[in-house]
Design an enzyme around this catalytic site. Structure first.
Site, mmCIF file in Angstrom:
data_model
loop_
_atom_site.group_PDB
_atom_site.id
_atom_site.type_symbol
_atom_site.label_atom_id
_atom_site.label_comp_id
_atom_site.label_asym_id
_atom_site.label_seq_id
_atom_site.Cartn_x
_atom_site.Cartn_y
_atom_site.Cartn_z
ATOM 1 C CE LYS A 165 -2.129 -1.042 3.539
ATOM 2 N NZ LYS A 165 -1.436 -2.247 4.145
ATOM 3 N NE ARG A 203 -4.548 0.262 9.659
ATOM 4 C CZ ARG A 203 -3.292 0.238 10.113
ATOM 5 N NH1 ARG A 203 -3.048 -0.194 11.194
ATOM 6 N NH2 ARG A 203 -2.396 0.606 9.343
ATOM 7 N NE ARG A 238 7.405 -2.619 6.432
ATOM 8 C CZ ARG A 238 6.473 -2.193 6.447
ATOM 9 N NH1 ARG A 238 5.741 -1.679 5.399
ATOM 10 N NH2 ARG A 238 5.527 -2.514 7.681
ATOM 11 N NE ARG A 254 8.273 0.168 9.922
ATOM 12 C CZ ARG A 254 7.349 0.265 8.917
ATOM 13 N NH1 ARG A 254 7.491 0.611 7.733
ATOM 14 N NH2 ARG A 254 6.236 -0.339 9.248
ATOM 15 N NE ARG A 300 2.097 -4.328 12.507
ATOM 16 C CZ ARG A 300 3.415 -4.042 12.366
ATOM 17 N NH1 ARG A 300 3.986 -4.496 11.535
ATOM 18 N NH2 ARG A 300 4.178 -3.437 13.454
#
Length: 191
Positions: free
Chosen positions: A13, A88, A127, A133, A144
């Site tokens: 996204k 969401r 990532r 991160r 998640r």
């Protein structure tokens, strides 16, 4: 163009949001970016958001709704916007409806990117390594995905019923996914 970009964490996204927003000349508004900016600046909102983010949970609706409302009220969002990571939950859908109705417009499209769940885990682990991160551990990533399935997937049905859902394959080269999005959205009339 007023649109939302949906999909599970790791679906691409954020990558697609910037390119698609530029294509339509509207700002890409990412709640994740807003949260991370607040966390890095140590704001009160950031401290609160970090607690939830580190556990793989969603930041509470009231905090998120205020941030989004403030952002889409900024002058650069007057001609439209692309929301990445919002709404969401079903409650946030209602909030967003009110925010947009206030401007005299409506949501033009809800794009959902679909990606194989195991591919998502691998993308996010990669990532985490490249971007540093710390919130992207395998346990948090899988949590998640569960939260997305529980709270966000029901929104797909809402937007399908409204006739504005655009479901696209998020697998493959970034440019191929971008082209699929352009092909689908370029024919949609704007409110």
């Amino acid at each position: 163009m007023r649109l939302i970009l949906m999909g599970p964490p790791g679906a691409g996204k954020g990558t697609q949001a910037r390119v698609v927003a530029e294509h339509f000349g509207v700002p890409a508004i990412s709640t994740g970016d807003i949260f991370r900016a607040n966390v890095s600046q140590g704001t009160a909102l950031g401290v609160e958001a970090k607690r939830y983010m580190d556990a793989g949970e969603y930041v509470p609706d009231d905090v998120t709704n205020r941030m989004v409302r403030d952002r889409i009220d900024e002058p650069d969002a007057a001609p439209g916007f692309l929301l990445d990571g919002y709404p969401r939950t079903l409650d946030q859908v209602e909030e967003l409806d009110g925010m947009i109705a206030h401007t005299g417009h409506s949501l033009d499209a809800a794009v959902v990117l679909t990606v194989d769940p195991e591919e998502l885990v691998q993308r996010l682990l990669q990532r985490a390594q490249t971007d540093g991160r710390t919130d992207d551990t395998e346990d948090v990533i899988r949590r998640r995905q569960e939260v997305y399935a529980e709270q966000t997937e029901p929104l797909i049905g809402v937007y399908r019923e409204r006739g504005i859902l655009v479901e696209l394959d998020g697998m493959g080269e970034v440019s191929a996914v971008t082209q699929r999005i352009f092909d689908a959205l370029d024919v949609i009339p704007q409110s």
